[in-house]
Design an enzyme around this catalytic site. Structure first.
Site, PDB file in Angstrom:
ATOM      1  N   GLY A  70       8.494  41.820   2.724  1.00  0.00           N
ATOM      2  CA  GLY A  70       8.997  40.460   2.600  1.00  0.00           C
ATOM      3  C   GLY A  70      10.490  40.428   2.374  1.00  0.00           C
ATOM      4  CG  ASP A  71      14.807  39.916   3.029  1.00  0.00           C
ATOM      5  OD1 ASP A  71      15.054  40.837   2.238  1.00  0.00           O
ATOM      6  OD2 ASP A  71      15.659  39.094   3.410  1.00  0.00           O
TER       7      ASP A  71
END
Length: 194
Positions: A70-71
């Site tokens: 994720g980011d």
């Protein structure tokens, strides 16, 4: 059990609260270097590219395991922002955000054995109220250094909620992961009961 390719406290807390068994393994991706190559690319796309790089990098080290990368990225007035590098930098960010709309994009990728299985990105729009210098100083007195690792210089679950007039988008996206979409995909993959 899934592998979370992140050391993000917020992402870990969301998975724990949702009852998802996982282990966290930090990715070795050079985020700064990748971002330099992506100048001019829309924030949601940059977040997706980074999430994918993290998931793919860790998935090669854990054969057969589902890896969740994720980011999150913040964009205000066409400018992308990273985590602040100092308290003074955090104050600069907050002064820039004042009275503007922040677009916060959170991307998530699931990979296995070096291949992407699923990807998803959501963008929340957060309307920042007018922030006085005295508020910014007081805010950072109480929130620094806790917000040093937060894109957007806030924790919505803490005093950061005071930065905003309105928020349009999922609370989970603001926290850093489109959790409802992740849970739906884990069910589709048979990792969670339907």
């Amino acid at each position: 059990m899934i592998v979370l390719a992140s050391q993000s406290a917020s992402r870990r807390a969301m998975l724990e609260a949702a009852g998802i068994p996982f282990v966290a393994q930090a990715s070795a991706v050079d985020e700064t270097g990748l971002k330099r190559e992506l100048i001019g690319v829309p924030a949601a796309d940059v977040a997706m590219i980074l999430a994918e790089a993290k998931a793919l990098g860790v998935s090669m080290a854990v054969p057969g395991q589902l890896v969740l990368g994720g980011d999150s990225l913040v964009e205000v007035a066409g400018r992308q922002f990273d985590k602040p590098v100092s308290r003074a930098n955090a104050a600069e960010h907050l002064r820039f955000f004042s009275g503007q709309t922040m677009a916060l994009s959170s991307a998530t990728v699931i990979a296995r054995d070096g291949a992407v299985i699923w990807r998803h990105v959501e963008t929340a729009r957060l309307n920042v109220r007018q922030l006085s210098n005295s508020f910014i100083d007081s805010y950072l007195d109480s929130e620094w250094p806790a917000v040093s690792g937060c894109v957007g210089v806030f924790r919505i679950e803490a005093r950061g909620v005071q930065l905003f007039e309105t928020i349009d988008g999922s609370h989970f996206t603001v926290l850093g992961m489109p959790l409802l979409a992740v849970l739906a995909q884990l069910r589709a993959l048979g990792e969670l009961p339907a």
